[in-house]
Design a protein around this motif. Structure first.
Motif, PDB file in Angstrom:
ATOM      1  N   ASP A 162      39.396  50.224  34.182  1.00 50.54           N
ATOM      2  CA  ASP A 162      39.115  49.485  35.352  1.00 50.54           C
ATOM      3  C   ASP A 162      39.946  50.068  36.656  1.00 50.54           C
ATOM      4  O   ASP A 162      40.997  50.594  36.589  1.00 50.54           O
ATOM      5  CB  ASP A 162      39.628  48.044  35.103  1.00 50.54           C
ATOM      6  CG  ASP A 162      39.207  46.935  35.944  1.00 50.54           C
ATOM      7  OD1 ASP A 162      38.311  47.272  36.716  1.00 50.54           O
ATOM      8  OD2 ASP A 162      39.627  45.891  35.849  1.00 50.54           O
ATOM      9  N   ARG A 173      41.166  48.215  40.474  1.00 45.44           N
ATOM     10  CA  ARG A 173      41.202  46.875  41.342  1.00 45.44           C
ATOM     11  C   ARG A 173      42.043  47.265  42.749  1.00 45.44           C
ATOM     12  O   ARG A 173      43.176  47.722  42.672  1.00 45.44           O
ATOM     13  CB  ARG A 173      41.607  45.442  40.658  1.00 45.44           C
ATOM     14  CG  ARG A 173      41.143  45.238  39.508  1.00 45.44           C
ATOM     15  CD  ARG A 173      39.750  44.683  39.931  1.00 45.44           C
ATOM     16  NE  ARG A 173      38.872  44.428  38.660  1.00 45.44           N
ATOM     17  CZ  ARG A 173      37.691  44.038  38.675  1.00 45.44           C
ATOM     18  NH1 ARG A 173      37.455  43.173  39.732  1.00 45.44           N
ATOM     19  NH2 ARG A 173      37.009  43.981  37.531  1.00 45.44           N
ATOM     20  N   SER A 202      41.281  42.438  44.863  1.00 48.30           N
ATOM     21  CA  SER A 202      40.794  41.805  43.446  1.00 48.30           C
ATOM     22  C   SER A 202      39.397  42.486  42.888  1.00 48.30           C
ATOM     23  O   SER A 202      39.167  41.963  41.918  1.00 48.30           O
ATOM     24  CB  SER A 202      40.575  40.297  43.307  1.00 48.30           C
ATOM     25  OG  SER A 202      41.804  39.526  43.444  1.00 48.30           O
ATOM     26  N   ARG A 203      38.792  42.983  43.745  1.00 55.02           N
ATOM     27  CA  ARG A 203      37.485  43.784  43.503  1.00 55.02           C
ATOM     28  C   ARG A 203      37.861  45.234  43.041  1.00 55.02           C
ATOM     29  O   ARG A 203      38.717  45.898  43.547  1.00 55.02           O
ATOM     30  CB  ARG A 203      36.673  43.619  44.823  1.00 55.02           C
ATOM     31  CG  ARG A 203      36.317  42.487  45.526  1.00 55.02           C
ATOM     32  CD  ARG A 203      35.564  41.390  44.711  1.00 55.02           C
ATOM     33  NE  ARG A 203      34.349  41.836  44.494  1.00 55.02           N
ATOM     34  CZ  ARG A 203      33.478  41.906  43.452  1.00 55.02           C
ATOM     35  NH1 ARG A 203      33.754  40.568  42.627  1.00 55.02           N
ATOM     36  NH2 ARG A 203      32.311  42.456  43.325  1.00 55.02           N
ATOM     37  N   PRO A 204      36.776  45.643  42.406  1.00 55.86           N
ATOM     38  CA  PRO A 204      36.794  47.164  42.070  1.00 55.86           C
ATOM     39  C   PRO A 204      36.859  48.147  43.199  1.00 55.86           C
ATOM     40  O   PRO A 204      36.356  47.683  44.519  1.00 55.86           O
ATOM     41  CB  PRO A 204      35.471  47.349  41.166  1.00 55.86           C
ATOM     42  CG  PRO A 204      35.128  46.072  40.678  1.00 55.86           C
ATOM     43  CD  PRO A 204      35.503  45.137  41.683  1.00 55.86           C
ATOM     44  N   GLY A 242      38.175  48.714  50.837  1.00 60.42           N
ATOM     45  CA  GLY A 242      38.488  47.691  49.478  1.00 60.42           C
ATOM     46  C   GLY A 242      38.631  46.375  49.858  1.00 60.42           C
ATOM     47  O   GLY A 242      39.042  45.977  50.924  1.00 60.42           O
ATOM     48  N   ARG A 243      38.065  45.480  48.895  1.00 57.86           N
ATOM     49  CA  ARG A 243      38.380  44.169  48.857  1.00 57.86           C
ATOM     50  C   ARG A 243      39.513  43.575  47.825  1.00 57.86           C
ATOM     51  O   ARG A 243      39.173  43.937  46.828  1.00 57.86           O
ATOM     52  CB  ARG A 243      37.132  43.451  48.870  1.00 57.86           C
ATOM     53  CG  ARG A 243      36.416  43.636  50.177  1.00 57.86           C
ATOM     54  CD  ARG A 243      34.700  42.926  50.113  1.00 57.86           C
ATOM     55  NE  ARG A 243      35.064  41.622  49.914  1.00 57.86           N
ATOM     56  CZ  ARG A 243      34.111  40.887  49.383  1.00 57.86           C
ATOM     57  NH1 ARG A 243      33.103  41.399  49.120  1.00 57.86           N
ATOM     58  NH2 ARG A 243      34.070  39.555  49.180  1.00 57.86           N
ATOM     59  N   PRO A 265      35.740  50.335  45.794  1.00 57.38           N
ATOM     60  CA  PRO A 265      34.404  50.645  46.318  1.00 57.38           C
ATOM     61  C   PRO A 265      33.869  52.167  46.256  1.00 57.38           C
ATOM     62  O   PRO A 265      34.661  52.982  46.505  1.00 57.38           O
ATOM     63  CB  PRO A 265      34.212  50.424  47.771  1.00 57.38           C
ATOM     64  CG  PRO A 265      35.753  50.399  48.147  1.00 57.38           C
ATOM     65  CD  PRO A 265      36.578  49.899  46.979  1.00 57.38           C
TER      66      PRO A 265
END
Length: 192
Positions: A148, A150, A132-134, A129-130, A136
């Motif tokens: 959503d 995050r 602020s990103r959805p 995971g990164r 993976p």
């Protein structure tokens, strides 16, 4: 006339036996629609105060008739040390930095897992995971409740995820062998 009489006799015999005179497909469709979903989960915070050094390796989701599900996999953790805190929040903030992470949806669940997303010995990430990103590999298109996801990072042995949902809905959290399971109901009434 004879054929009509045979039909009536057959229908009367079926009715006397108490057998429904519905085709099998219609009967199973009626049963599926009458399934009642679990209720009583509530929407207050749910906490299990324990922790593990076993790292998070995967986060996945699934759709069910009554709820949408998120599963956090911690292979080898068993159940004893799996801790969590799941609650509705107005906004999601990254631990450590305090940075606001926008999450789409009518309500936001803060999902805090008391386990790192990195190897405690080496610091190497165990979950891709990164911040602020959805999440993976997670596709929630077509879900009834989830809107959503995050990743909010892993800080001081805890991993944080934001889950955007349609509205503030009832949820439950379960600890199963090597995983934490979060179910968010489709509605408050228990109807499918």
């Amino acid at each position: 006339m004879r054929r009509s009489r045979t039909t009536w006799v057959t229908l009367a015999a079926v009715a006397a036996l108490g057998v429904p005179a519905l085709p099998a497909a219609t009967a199973s469709a009626a049963t599926a629609q009458s399934t009642v979903c679990p209720t009583g989960w509530g929407s207050i915070a749910k906490v299990r105060s324990t922790s593990t050094a076993t790292p998070v390796e995967n986060i996945r989701t699934g759709r069910h008739a009554c709820y949408d599900r998120m599963v956090v996999d911690l292979p080898g953790a068993g159940t004893a040390g799996l801790g969590y805190s799941v609650r509705y929040v107005d906004r999601l903030y990254q631990d450590g930095s305090g940075r606001h992470i926008p999450v789409a949806g009518g309500a936001v669940l803060e999902v805090r897992v008391a386990a790192p997303a990195y190897d405690p010995e080496t610091g190497a990430p165990t979950y891709p995971g990164r911040v602020s990103r959805p999440l993976p590999g997670v596709d929630i298109a077509g879900y009834r409740t989830f809107r959503d996801t995050r990743f909010a990072g892993s800080f001081e042995g805890e991993t944080l995820v934001g889950l955007g949902v349609r509205a503030r809905l009832p949820f439950r959290v379960q600890v199963l062998t090597d995983r934490i399971v979060l179910d968010v109901a489709h509605n408050w009434t228990g109807a499918r």
